[in-house]
Design a protein around this motif. Structure first.
Motif, short mmCIF file in Angstrom:
data_model
loop_
_atom_site.label_atom_id
_atom_site.label_comp_id
_atom_site.label_asym_id
_atom_site.label_seq_id
_atom_site.Cartn_x
_atom_site.Cartn_y
_atom_site.Cartn_z
N GLU A 165 0.97 -0.79 -0.11
CA GLU A 165 0.26 0.27 0.31
C GLU A 165 0.92 1.27 -0.06
O GLU A 165 0.40 2.07 -0.04
CB GLU A 165 -1.21 -0.08 1.36
CG GLU A 165 -0.13 0.35 2.25
CD GLU A 165 -0.43 -1.69 3.27
OE1 GLU A 165 -0.32 -2.66 2.06
OE2 GLU A 165 -0.89 -1.95 4.64
N ASP A 166 1.88 1.39 -0.03
CA ASP A 166 2.67 2.03 -0.23
C ASP A 166 3.22 2.54 -1.88
O ASP A 166 4.02 3.37 -1.78
CB ASP A 166 4.38 2.17 0.86
CG ASP A 166 3.99 1.59 2.04
OD1 ASP A 166 4.50 1.01 3.27
OD2 ASP A 166 3.44 3.16 2.56
N THR A 167 2.55 1.32 -2.63
CA THR A 167 2.87 2.11 -3.64
C THR A 167 2.69 3.16 -4.18
O THR A 167 0.51 3.46 -4.16
CB THR A 167 2.69 0.65 -4.82
OG1 THR A 167 2.84 -0.87 -3.88
CG2 THR A 167 3.17 1.10 -6.44
N ALA A 168 3.42 4.47 -4.63
CA ALA A 168 2.85 5.03 -5.37
C ALA A 168 3.97 6.58 -5.60
O ALA A 168 4.88 5.51 -5.82
CB ALA A 168 2.36 6.45 -3.81
N ILE A 169 3.79 7.57 -6.93
CA ILE A 169 4.51 8.56 -7.01
C ILE A 169 4.39 9.18 -5.60
O ILE A 169 4.01 9.90 -5.07
CB ILE A 169 4.17 8.71 -8.21
CG1 ILE A 169 3.62 7.73 -9.33
CG2 ILE A 169 4.70 10.13 -8.54
CD1 ILE A 169 3.45 9.01 -10.62
N TYR A 170 6.02 9.55 -5.12
CA TYR A 170 6.24 10.20 -4.37
C TYR A 170 6.89 11.64 -4.74
O TYR A 170 7.86 11.60 -5.19
CB TYR A 170 7.54 9.31 -3.33
CG TYR A 170 6.86 8.26 -2.65
CD1 TYR A 170 6.11 7.48 -2.97
CD2 TYR A 170 6.69 8.76 -0.77
CE1 TYR A 170 5.87 6.20 -2.30
CE2 TYR A 170 5.71 7.58 0.12
CZ TYR A 170 5.31 6.43 -0.81
OH TYR A 170 4.84 6.10 -0.13
N TYR A 171 6.50 12.60 -4.14
CA TYR A 171 6.71 13.82 -4.55
C TYR A 171 7.17 14.67 -2.81
O TYR A 171 6.74 14.61 -2.03
CB TYR A 171 5.69 14.39 -4.28
CG TYR A 171 4.71 14.30 -6.15
CD1 TYR A 171 3.48 13.64 -6.28
CD2 TYR A 171 5.02 14.39 -7.68
CE1 TYR A 171 2.56 12.88 -7.21
CE2 TYR A 171 4.55 14.25 -8.53
CZ TYR A 171 3.55 13.02 -8.04
OH TYR A 171 2.58 12.53 -9.62
#
Length: 123
Positions: free
Chosen positions: A89-95
């Motif tokens: 669930e940490d899968t994402a694009i990080y900005y």
């Protein structure tokens, strides 16, 4: 205008670790407070963490507390995000983003944004 460039993303197995970096370039950024957000597919961009260079104060979302650590090297205008015990669930694009004032949980409170870096947690 100053720019932010993230790096360090990639594919990692559940339970693994990654360290993201966010480097400022161009004109000197005026804020001493920087944050990280993330955006998963089909979801809104959400607050992850924030740090004030001067006081050292940090705040984390409940979802990452105890697993993620934000730090900074002001001399190099760089902010880091150490991510441990990663979950799918940490899968994402990080900005990363420069805080401009107001509610730090809101994207509208940030004046400058990086282009984002993909983090994928999968076996």
């Amino acid at each position: 205008q100053g720019q932010l460039v993230e790096s360090g993303g990639g594919l990692v197995q559940p339970g693994g670790s990654l360290r993201l970096s966010c480097a400022a370039s161009g004109r000197t950024l005026t804020s001493n407070t920087m944050g990280w957000f993330r955006q998963a597919p089909g979801k809104e961009r959400e607050f992850v963490t924030i740090i004030n260079y001067i006081s050292g104060s940090t705040y984390y979302s409940d979802a990452v507390t105890g697993r993620f650590t934000i730090s900074a090297d002001p001399a190099k205008s760089t902010v880091f995000l150490q991510m441990n015990n990663l979950k799918p669930e940490d899968t994402a694009i990080y900005y990363c983003a420069q805080y401009g004032g107001g509610n730090y949980l809101l994207t509208s409170s940030y004046a400058v944004w990086g282009q984002g870096v993909q983090v994928t947690v999968s076996s």
